[in-house]
Design an enzyme around this catalytic site. Sequence first.
Site, PDB file in Angstrom:
ATOM      1  N   SER A  94      12.551   8.334  -4.886  1.00 30.38           N
ATOM      2  CA  SER A  94      13.501   9.337  -5.351  1.00 30.38           C
ATOM      3  C   SER A  94      14.707   8.620  -5.943  1.00 30.38           C
ATOM      4  O   SER A  94      14.986   7.466  -5.607  1.00 30.38           O
ATOM      5  CB  SER A  94      13.887  10.174  -4.136  1.00 30.38           C
ATOM      6  OG  SER A  94      15.192  10.627  -4.246  1.00 30.38           O
ATOM      7  N   SER A  95      15.442   9.337  -6.803  1.00 34.33           N
ATOM      8  CA  SER A  95      16.609   8.704  -7.441  1.00 34.33           C
ATOM      9  C   SER A  95      17.704   8.381  -6.428  1.00 34.33           C
ATOM     10  O   SER A  95      18.615   7.608  -6.737  1.00 34.33           O
ATOM     11  CB  SER A  95      17.165   9.622  -8.529  1.00 34.33           C
ATOM     12  OG  SER A  95      17.530  10.852  -7.974  1.00 34.33           O
ATOM     13  N   CYS A  96      17.620   8.934  -5.208  1.00 29.58           N
ATOM     14  CA  CYS A  96      18.669   8.653  -4.214  1.00 29.58           C
ATOM     15  C   CYS A  96      18.589   7.225  -3.678  1.00 29.58           C
ATOM     16  O   CYS A  96      19.456   6.812  -2.915  1.00 29.58           O
ATOM     17  CB  CYS A  96      18.645   9.665  -3.084  1.00 29.58           C
ATOM     18  SG  CYS A  96      17.198   9.493  -2.052  1.00 29.58           S
ATOM     19  N   TYR A 123      16.987   8.948   4.296  1.00 34.78           N
ATOM     20  CA  TYR A 123      15.823   9.156   3.431  1.00 34.78           C
ATOM     21  C   TYR A 123      15.745   8.020   2.406  1.00 34.78           C
ATOM     22  O   TYR A 123      14.672   7.455   2.161  1.00 34.78           O
ATOM     23  CB  TYR A 123      16.031  10.504   2.753  1.00 34.78           C
ATOM     24  CG  TYR A 123      14.991  10.961   1.794  1.00 34.78           C
ATOM     25  CD1 TYR A 123      13.754  11.403   2.243  1.00 34.78           C
ATOM     26  CD2 TYR A 123      15.255  11.016   0.425  1.00 34.78           C
ATOM     27  CE1 TYR A 123      12.803  11.884   1.348  1.00 34.78           C
ATOM     28  CE2 TYR A 123      14.313  11.495  -0.465  1.00 34.78           C
ATOM     29  CZ  TYR A 123      13.092  11.917  -0.003  1.00 34.78           C
ATOM     30  OH  TYR A 123      12.160  12.396  -0.893  1.00 34.78           O
ATOM     31  N   LYS A 127      12.770   5.225   1.643  1.00 36.72           N
ATOM     32  CA  LYS A 127      12.146   5.089   0.311  1.00 36.72           C
ATOM     33  C   LYS A 127      12.304   3.669  -0.232  1.00 36.72           C
ATOM     34  O   LYS A 127      11.384   3.125  -0.855  1.00 36.72           O
ATOM     35  CB  LYS A 127      12.757   6.101  -0.662  1.00 36.72           C
ATOM     36  CG  LYS A 127      12.400   7.541  -0.346  1.00 36.72           C
ATOM     37  CD  LYS A 127      10.922   7.790  -0.559  1.00 36.72           C
ATOM     38  CE  LYS A 127      10.551   9.245  -0.465  1.00 36.72           C
ATOM     39  NZ  LYS A 127       9.099   9.452  -0.543  1.00 36.72           N
ATOM     40  N   HIS A 166      16.083  22.191  -1.944  1.00 37.91           N
ATOM     41  CA  HIS A 166      16.957  21.549  -2.933  1.00 37.91           C
ATOM     42  C   HIS A 166      17.736  22.615  -3.701  1.00 37.91           C
ATOM     43  O   HIS A 166      17.446  23.806  -3.602  1.00 37.91           O
ATOM     44  CB  HIS A 166      16.112  20.722  -3.906  1.00 37.91           C
ATOM     45  CG  HIS A 166      15.535  19.501  -3.271  1.00 37.91           C
ATOM     46  ND1 HIS A 166      14.182  19.288  -3.173  1.00 37.91           N
ATOM     47  CD2 HIS A 166      16.127  18.426  -2.695  1.00 37.91           C
ATOM     48  CE1 HIS A 166      13.960  18.125  -2.576  1.00 37.91           C
ATOM     49  NE2 HIS A 166      15.119  17.575  -2.268  1.00 37.91           N
TER      50      HIS A 166
HETATM   51  N1  NAP Z   1      11.109  17.592  -4.564  1.00 34.94           N
HETATM   52  C1  NAP Z   1      11.868  16.742  -5.225  1.00 34.94           C
HETATM   53  O1  NAP Z   1      12.868  17.104  -5.850  1.00 34.94           O
HETATM   54  C2  NAP Z   1      11.529  15.294  -5.265  1.00 34.94           C
HETATM   55  C3  NAP Z   1      12.330  14.463  -6.044  1.00 34.94           C
HETATM   56  C4  NAP Z   1      12.039  13.119  -6.112  1.00 34.94           C
HETATM   57  C5  NAP Z   1      10.973  12.635  -5.400  1.00 34.94           C
HETATM   58  N2  NAP Z   1      10.195  13.458  -4.646  1.00 34.94           N
HETATM   59  C6  NAP Z   1       9.112  12.851  -3.896  1.00 34.94           C
HETATM   60  O2  NAP Z   1       7.876  13.501  -4.120  1.00 34.94           O
HETATM   61  C7  NAP Z   1       7.099  13.440  -2.922  1.00 34.94           C
HETATM   62  C8  NAP Z   1       6.628  14.830  -2.556  1.00 34.94           C
HETATM   63  O3  NAP Z   1       7.712  15.735  -2.442  1.00 34.94           O
HETATM   64  P1  NAP Z   1       7.509  17.325  -2.520  1.00 34.94           P
HETATM   65  O4  NAP Z   1       8.703  17.859  -3.154  1.00 34.94           O
HETATM   66  O5  NAP Z   1       6.161  17.626  -3.018  1.00 34.94           O
HETATM   67  O6  NAP Z   1       7.605  17.708  -0.980  1.00 34.94           O
HETATM   68  P2  NAP Z   1       6.830  18.847  -0.188  1.00 34.94           P
HETATM   69  O7  NAP Z   1       6.472  19.980  -1.062  1.00 34.94           O
HETATM   70  O8  NAP Z   1       7.642  19.087   1.047  1.00 34.94           O
HETATM   71  O9  NAP Z   1       5.481  18.140   0.208  1.00 34.94           O
HETATM   72  C9  NAP Z   1       5.457  17.147   1.170  1.00 34.94           C
HETATM   73  C10 NAP Z   1       4.036  16.829   1.475  1.00 34.94           C
HETATM   74  O10 NAP Z   1       4.025  15.832   2.496  1.00 34.94           O
HETATM   75  C11 NAP Z   1       3.023  16.181   3.432  1.00 34.94           C
HETATM   76  N3  NAP Z   1       3.398  15.688   4.745  1.00 34.94           N
HETATM   77  C12 NAP Z   1       4.586  15.822   5.385  1.00 34.94           C
HETATM   78  N4  NAP Z   1       4.508  15.283   6.615  1.00 34.94           N
HETATM   79  C13 NAP Z   1       3.243  14.794   6.732  1.00 34.94           C
HETATM   80  C14 NAP Z   1       2.554  14.122   7.754  1.00 34.94           C
HETATM   81  N5  NAP Z   1       3.155  13.829   8.919  1.00 34.94           N
HETATM   82  N6  NAP Z   1       1.262  13.769   7.553  1.00 34.94           N
HETATM   83  C15 NAP Z   1       0.644  14.067   6.387  1.00 34.94           C
HETATM   84  N7  NAP Z   1       1.260  14.684   5.355  1.00 34.94           N
HETATM   85  C16 NAP Z   1       2.535  15.045   5.540  1.00 34.94           C
HETATM   86  C17 NAP Z   1       2.971  17.706   3.426  1.00 34.94           C
HETATM   87  O11 NAP Z   1       1.703  18.129   3.845  1.00 34.94           O
HETATM   88  P3  NAP Z   1       1.447  19.608   4.491  1.00 34.94           P
HETATM   89  O12 NAP Z   1       1.956  20.585   3.488  1.00 34.94           O
HETATM   90  O13 NAP Z   1      -0.014  19.661   4.713  1.00 34.94           O
HETATM   91  O14 NAP Z   1       2.259  19.647   5.757  1.00 34.94           O
HETATM   92  C18 NAP Z   1       3.224  18.009   1.952  1.00 34.94           C
HETATM   93  O15 NAP Z   1       2.000  18.037   1.257  1.00 34.94           O
HETATM   94  C19 NAP Z   1       7.984  12.773  -1.873  1.00 34.94           C
HETATM   95  O16 NAP Z   1       7.679  11.424  -1.781  1.00 34.94           O
HETATM   96  C20 NAP Z   1       9.361  12.939  -2.422  1.00 34.94           C
HETATM   97  O17 NAP Z   1      10.204  11.911  -2.005  1.00 34.94           O
HETATM   98  C21 NAP Z   1      10.442  14.785  -4.565  1.00 34.94           C
END
Ligand code: NAP
Length: 302
Positions: A94-96, A123, A127, A166
């Site tokens: 992430s950008s953070c 966090y 990362k 967010h």
């Molecule tokens: N959202 C943003 O703005 C953003 C920005 C930059 C980077 N990212 C990065 O993108 C990635 C995904 O983010 P997202 O926004 O898609 O988040 P999300 O919708 O909350 O999805 C998180 C995923 O992680 C899985 N997960 C969480 N705990 C777990 C565990 N203990 N074991 C197995 N799986 C687990 C969840 O699975 P279940 O649903 O099955 O529980 C879900 O599929 C992350 O690495 C995040 O840092 C996101």
Amino acid sequence: MVGGAIKRTLEQKGYVNLLLKTSSELDLRNQQAVYAFFEQEKPDVVIDAAARVGGILANNDYPYPFLMENMQMQNNLIDASLKRDVRKFIFLGSSCIYPKHAPQPLKEEYLLTDGLEPTNEWYAIAKIAGVKACEAIRKQFGKDYVSLMPTNLYGTHDNFDLHTSHVLPAMIRKFHEAKENGDLPVTLWGSGTPMREFLFVDDLAQAVVFALENTLPEHLYNVGTGEDLTIKELAETIQSAVGHKGEIVWDSNKPDGTPRKLMDISKMHALGWKHSVELKEGIEKTYAWFLDNLQSYKEVKL
Ligand SMILES: NC(=O)c1ccc[n+]([C@@H]2O[C@H](COP(=O)([O-])OP(=O)(O)OC[C@H]3O[C@@H](n4cnc5c(N)ncnc54)[C@H](OP(=O)(O)O)[C@@H]3O)[C@@H](O)[C@H]2O)c1
């Protein structure tokens, strides 16, 4: 949100043999379970889109799971991949990860040059550890392990819980509910002056597939649009997409976070990847999805 978008994109491109697990089927914090899964399935490529994710409030209130669970998940996946000779690993950060007061736009080389934004340092540190683990494997074993750092993402299947979400999905929900209740005023956090960049999640999925299909020469790449706007401008764009006619109240007692966070995406552009969905179009698509899923949209509770 991200994992689902990557899955849709891979399927559209004809990929088969995708190994997909929910957290209840495979808890990535459980080292033994992860190693057993790798032993049995022998994946060729791993895309790590699993994390405990949240906005300022959740990060600030739950520092330990944001630090520890993210490290556990990524450590288990990265180490199992190395041990099982996984050919390619794509780590999403992430950008953070970049310092709070780093020059803008944020270049990959600014990593670890100054202190982090305190509200999400837990966090961010997890990362950064993931980025460094992939870099170390690349350096020591010459493997194609790469980290992509997306800017703020939004889109279908986002988390719309007002405590853990967010800024963008939180605003969509607030404006929608205020409109439904007779255009009540909407109170938003902070001063409205910080500047942020947003990328539609399907564009990130395209970047992940780009990284999958090409050997990227470096270990770390920013992924974004290269364009930002103030939180106030974002609020006005969402207000207009939702059709809310009431007042916007800014609660300046609440924290603003980092003053500006714009990614330098020249490295990805030089390799040939660019986003395709502009913010207004992406917000309209997200709001349309939100309206279609009013009974079932995701609300992540901590
Ligand atoms: N959202 C943003 O703005 C953003 C920005 C930059 C980077 N990212 C990065 O993108 C990635 C995904 O983010 P997202 O926004 O898609 O988040 P999300 O919708 O909350 O999805 C998180 C995923 O992680 C899985 N997960 C969480 N705990 C777990 C565990 N203990 N074991 C197995 N799986 C687990 C969840 O699975 P279940 O649903 O099955 O529980 C879900 O599929 C992350 O690495 C995040 O840092 C996101």
